[in-house]
Design a protein around this motif. Structure first.
Motif, PDB file in Angstrom:
ATOM      1  N   UNK A 164       0.499 -26.782  16.280  1.00  0.00           N
ATOM      2  CA  UNK A 164       0.755 -27.683  15.206  1.00  0.00           C
ATOM      3  C   UNK A 164       1.044 -29.177  15.850  1.00  0.00           C
ATOM      4  N   UNK A 165       0.155 -29.464  16.798  1.00  0.00           N
ATOM      5  CA  UNK A 165       0.225 -30.433  17.253  1.00  0.00           C
ATOM      6  C   UNK A 165       1.592 -30.740  18.155  1.00  0.00           C
ATOM      7  N   UNK A 166       2.048 -32.126  18.263  1.00  0.00           N
ATOM      8  CA  UNK A 166       3.259 -32.348  19.335  1.00  0.00           C
ATOM      9  C   UNK A 166       4.072 -33.356  18.649  1.00  0.00           C
ATOM     10  N   UNK A 167       5.313 -33.633  18.778  1.00  0.00           N
ATOM     11  CA  UNK A 167       6.181 -34.585  18.593  1.00  0.00           C
ATOM     12  C   UNK A 167       7.108 -34.673  19.624  1.00  0.00           C
ATOM     13  N   UNK A 168       8.074 -35.728  19.489  1.00  0.00           N
ATOM     14  CA  UNK A 168       9.146 -35.986  20.391  1.00  0.00           C
ATOM     15  C   UNK A 168      10.349 -35.456  19.901  1.00  0.00           C
ATOM     16  N   UNK A 169      11.158 -34.624  20.811  1.00  0.00           N
ATOM     17  CA  UNK A 169      12.532 -34.184  20.511  1.00  0.00           C
ATOM     18  C   UNK A 169      13.268 -34.326  21.760  1.00  0.00           C
ATOM     19  N   UNK A 170      14.411 -34.895  21.547  1.00  0.00           N
ATOM     20  CA  UNK A 170      15.424 -35.258  22.412  1.00  0.00           C
ATOM     21  C   UNK A 170      14.813 -36.184  23.476  1.00  0.00           C
ATOM     22  N   UNK A 171      13.688 -37.051  23.076  1.00  0.00           N
ATOM     23  CA  UNK A 171      13.157 -37.802  24.021  1.00  0.00           C
ATOM     24  C   UNK A 171      12.143 -37.099  24.938  1.00  0.00           C
ATOM     25  N   UNK A 172      11.605 -36.064  24.611  1.00  0.00           N
ATOM     26  CA  UNK A 172      10.664 -35.388  25.395  1.00  0.00           C
ATOM     27  C   UNK A 172       9.501 -35.142  24.587  1.00  0.00           C
ATOM     28  N   UNK A 173       8.475 -34.876  25.552  1.00  0.00           N
ATOM     29  CA  UNK A 173       7.284 -34.474  24.629  1.00  0.00           C
ATOM     30  C   UNK A 173       7.239 -32.807  24.353  1.00  0.00           C
TER      31      UNK A 173
END
Length: 368
Positions: A164-173
């Motif tokens: 389902x793609x990618x996003x930033x979490x806690x400043x990380x990829x």
């Protein structure tokens, strides 16, 4: 007063046992867009499962929407699964970590070591020690995204997974992985896990119930450091003047439940789910399904069903018919079946109310 409390513990031993069998969820997005990778869904699952050895420290939040109908009997579990929980985490490994829970009322630290768990209640200066148990009720470490993500994906089949793609979490990829249970009885519509692109460590987990538009459980890191925490930060010894008490005796409750349950011949399949072996469960408890679709069932004498019957009947969305009384709290279903002259059955799991009714019919011979 103490006698009444002990009686309540015995009365609810079965519910504790069943929940322990099964158990066994505010976004902060980085300013930069996440970079996706060509990782396949099965490969990403494997990376998540291989991340158990990754050490870290961090700050996480969990928001739950599971309004359990037994909240008065299991208040700590109900609060954990129905409220917003703030977690400060130091994780050296699965058997050596610390999770502090911060609420408006105070702070509680859970320190896990290979020999057991210390729970330190700061405001009351009370330390409670629990031994390792094969089954245990949900606790704050279970809501840490890294631990929860691995657990939910541990039995996921390839054909249940998609990217389902990618996003930033806690400043990380973070790379996205979606699990859609294949079992028709499933009450979980999907589980979304966002895993660190470099280590496979789950950074965020969302569990969405069938028919819902918002997660029933949503847990994610807001800040993360992938260096190994110092052993002294994780370790715990009761300070001078602390009150030391025994922790909740889950094993004792399971043994109590086992003594009070009559052995009956449970079927090999219920609600289309195959029975599975599970070490540590009471012998009379049947556990069915796999992955995130699980059903636990046990017979119980009718006189011990009164408390549960009252709790379920008081739920505003309770369904009552000739098969029994059943309620849903998000993806978690709970049902009491009382066939005339045959004691009672308690069923609970991440299955639909229709699946609970089907299981009840198979157990009692009631018509569909």
């Amino acid at each position: 007063m103490a006698g009444r409390g002990h009686g309540r513990a015995r009365r609810w031993a079965l519910v504790v046992a069943l929940l322990a069998v099964l158990l066994s969820l505010p976004a902060v997005v980085g300013a930069l867009p996440a970079e996706d990778a060509g990782t396949t869904a099965p490969d990403l699952r494997d990376a998540v499962l291989a991340s158990a050895g990754v050490a870290f420290s961090g700050y996480a939040v969990s928001a739950g929407g599971l309004a359990l109908p037994v909240s008065d009997q299991l208040p700590a579990v109900a609060d954990l699964l129905s409220d917003r929980t703030t977690l400060r985490v130091w994780w050296r490994g699965p058997e050596e970590h610390r999770v502090d829970v911060v609420t408006a009322a105070g702070e509680t630290g859970v320190h896990v070591d290979p020999a057991g768990t210390w729970t330190w209640e700061y405001e009351s200066a009370t330390a409670r020690r629990s031994d390792p148990a094969p089954l245990a009720l949900p606790a704050p470490p279970d809501l840490v995204p890294a631990a929860l993500g691995r657990r939910l994906l541990s039995e996921a089949a390839d054909d249940e997974l998609s990217r389902i793609g990618a996003r930033r979490v806690a400043g990380r990829d973070a790379l996205g992985l979606r699990l859609v249970p294949a079992a028709p009885a499933a009450s979980v519509a999907r589980v979304d896990v966002w895993a660190d692109a470099g280590t496979g460590l789950p950074l965020a987990v969302e569990v969405v119930a069938d028919g819902a538009s918002v997660p029933a459980l949503d847990t994610r890191f807001l800040d993360l450091d992938l260096t190994t925490p110092a052993a002294g930060v994780v370790a715990f010894a009761p300070p001078p003047g602390a009150r030391v008490r025994p922790g909740e005796d889950t094993d004792g409750l399971l043994r109590e439940a086992d003594r009070r349950l009559a052995e009956v011949a449970l079927p090999d399949v219920l609600a289309g789910l195959a029975r599975r072996p599970l070490a540590g469960a009471p012998g009379a408890v049947g556990v069915y399904g796999s992955g995130v679709t699980l059903l636990a069932v046990a017979p119980v004498p009718g006189r011990f069903a009164a408390g549960l019957r009252q709790a379920l009947a008081a739920a505003p969305d309770a369904v009552r018919d000739e098969r029994g009384t059943r309620v849903a709290a998000g993806p978690l279903g709970l049902m009491l079946v009382e066939p005339p002259g045959r004691g009672a059955y308690v069923l609970t799991g991440t299955v639909t109310l229709d699946a609970l009714a089907d299981a009840a019919g198979a157990l009692t011979g009631a018509p569909s």
